[in-house]
Design a protein around this motif. Structure first.
Motif: not given
Length: 478
Positions: A109-119, A261-276
């Motif tokens: 996913e792409y996450q866009y956010f505003p930034v100030a002008d550039q010269y 920002n560019v965010i790539g996610t790799k999901k756990a295949k056998s994630k425990k309930g409390d895994a971070k």
């Protein structure tokens, strides 16, 4: 392919530069710096399942390839070139990262956010080479080119410094150390009839060679006024010694900008309930006029190479591979990312590995440091220093540093560390070495990237990251 700063640099200048003396070359930034951290004994860390981790290190070390990572650096720094936050180069880098992560099977996913002008100013040579510089907002900002011969003028604080043939010429000056003084230089140059002004930056904030900048003026001028990198004017002076040089100067005001920002996610295949969740992050932008090979295409190259290797391994934890935008403009991408997280989402992040400048060839930057903002240990420093000990890799050391994308995570209470090559001569007083050419047009693969340093960083960071996320390791004993 667009030509960028340094495309027509005189080759002989590389060695000549080494003899150039900069006043105050070891200037210390006001940001926190690397500080000693007590021996943590992490080389003997044991795991809850009794595994030493050594055998698992080879699953990473045997597969990571510095040359693959450097190919990413090559594309970002040579095919794209400079990548200032919010501008087209950064967007091209974002697409490059996204396409690579998608090809590995990650959700992106792409996450866009505003930034100030550039010269942004551009100085174009007759052969089509373009040097990118900062432009003064109160100078002439126009796509209508100012075409003129260039002269270099020593001094500039006195009207008498300018020769009679200044009229109609583009004047290059080595900027004075204070803003008030370089404003006087600009005023004198324009009053002498200059068609344009280029101020040469000399010393960067950490003793590096000066980078491009936006001159801060108090009055409006009807000529372009650019802030050039130190090396750009040195190259120009060498060309002037061989004969007349003509430039076309244009400038553009970029407004209503969005960085990404560019965010790539790799999901756990056998994630425990409390895994971070575990993050590997790197900023993809560069400063104006710099191809940003080591700072920080190297971190992005490392991230993409580890993403390639980790795609094949099952983990009990979700992984995110994130390329941040606009780090050079104040850690803006990382700050925005953290600000969007809910408190439960923040609590769910176990560790953030943030490589920034991990392939320098600068010989005085002798060690790869795992830096936390306050110098404390956390899962990131423990896992990588322990991996270094198991691998017999003496490059990695813990330390303290507060000037990269790990900072917003730390401020939110999330364990994070920066990885960077530096050299430390003394802790008190602090005397340290960071490459002279970062933030300049010389931050290229040719001038500033080491295959061996990249391989060392891949081995240590990759092995430490694998210890944190691999399926059969519940976690480090604390």
């Amino acid at each position: 392919m667009k030509k960028h700063a340094g495309d027509n640099k005189p080759k002989k200048f590389k060695k000549a530069l080494l003899s150039y003396t900069l006043a105050g070359a070891m200037v210390l930034s006001v940001s926190p710096f690397a500080l000693p951290v007590a021996d943590s004994g992490t080389g003997t860390i044991a795991y809850a399942n009794g595994n030493s981790g050594a055998a698992h290190d080879q699953k990473i070390v045997n597969r990571v390839d510095a040359e693959r990572a450097i190919e990413h650096i090559r594309y970002l720094s040579e095919e794209i070139g400079s990548r200032p936050g919010g501008l087209e180069g950064e967007k091209e880098a974002a697409d490059y990262v996204a396409n690579n992560l998608k090809s590995l099977g990650f959700d992106v996913e792409y996450q866009y956010f505003p930034v100030a002008d550039q010269y942004i100013g551009e100085a174009a040579f007759a052969d089509g080479t373009v040097w990118e510089m900062g432009a003064a907002s109160r100078g002439k900002v126009s796509s209508d080119a100012v075409e003129a011969e260039v002269i270099y003028v020593d001094g500039g604080l006195s009207p008498a410094d300018f020769p009679a043939d200044t009229v109609g010429k583009i004047v290059a000056l080595t900027r004075e150390s204070t803003v008030a003084a370089y404003r006087t230089q600009v005023d004198n140059a324009v009053n002498a009839g200059a068609a344009g002004v280029m101020l040469q930056s000399v010393v960067g904030s950490r003793g590096n060679y000066g980078s491009t900048f936006n001159p801060n003026l108090t009055k409006d001028y009807d000529v372009p006024v650019f802030g050039a990198a130190f090396i750009q004017v040195e190259w120009l002076k060498e060309q002037l010694a061989e004969g007349p040089v003509t430039l076309n100067l244009t400038a553009e005001h970029f407004a209503d900008l969005q960085s990404v920002n560019v965010i790539g996610t790799k999901k756990a295949k056998s994630k425990k309930g409390d895994a971070k969740e575990v993050l590997l992050t790197a900023h993809m932008d560069s400063v104006v006029g710099a191809p940003g090979a080591n700072d920080n295409a190297s971190g992005v190259g490392l991230m993409l190479e580890l993403a390639r290797v980790f795609k094949s391994y099952n983990t009990d934890k979700d992984m995110k591979f994130i390329a941040f935008g606009s780090e050079e403009r104040g850690l803006l991408g990382a700050r925005y990312y953290v600000d969007q997280l809910t408190q439960p989402e923040r609590d769910n992040i176990e560790a953030v590995f943030n490589p920034d400048m991990v392939a320098t060839s600068y010989e005085k930057a002798e060690n790869l440091y795992a830096m936390t903002v306050d110098g404390s240990r956390n899962v990131v420093t423990d896992s990588t220093v322990a991996a270094g000990a198991r691998l017999g890799n003496s490059d990695i050391l813990p330390g303290q540093f507060g000037s990269s994308d790990h900072v917003p995570f730390h401020n939110a209470g999330i364990p994070a560390a920066l990885f960077i090559w530096m050299g430390i001569d003394s802790w008190d007083p602090l005397v340290y070495h960071i490459e002279k050419v970062y933030h300049t047009p010389q931050d290229t693969i040719e001038d500033n990237v080491s295959t061996e340093r990249m391989q060392s960083a891949l081995d240590v960071i990759g092995a430490g990251l694998f210890d944190v996320v691999r399926k059969d390791v519940p976690g480090l004993k604390r």
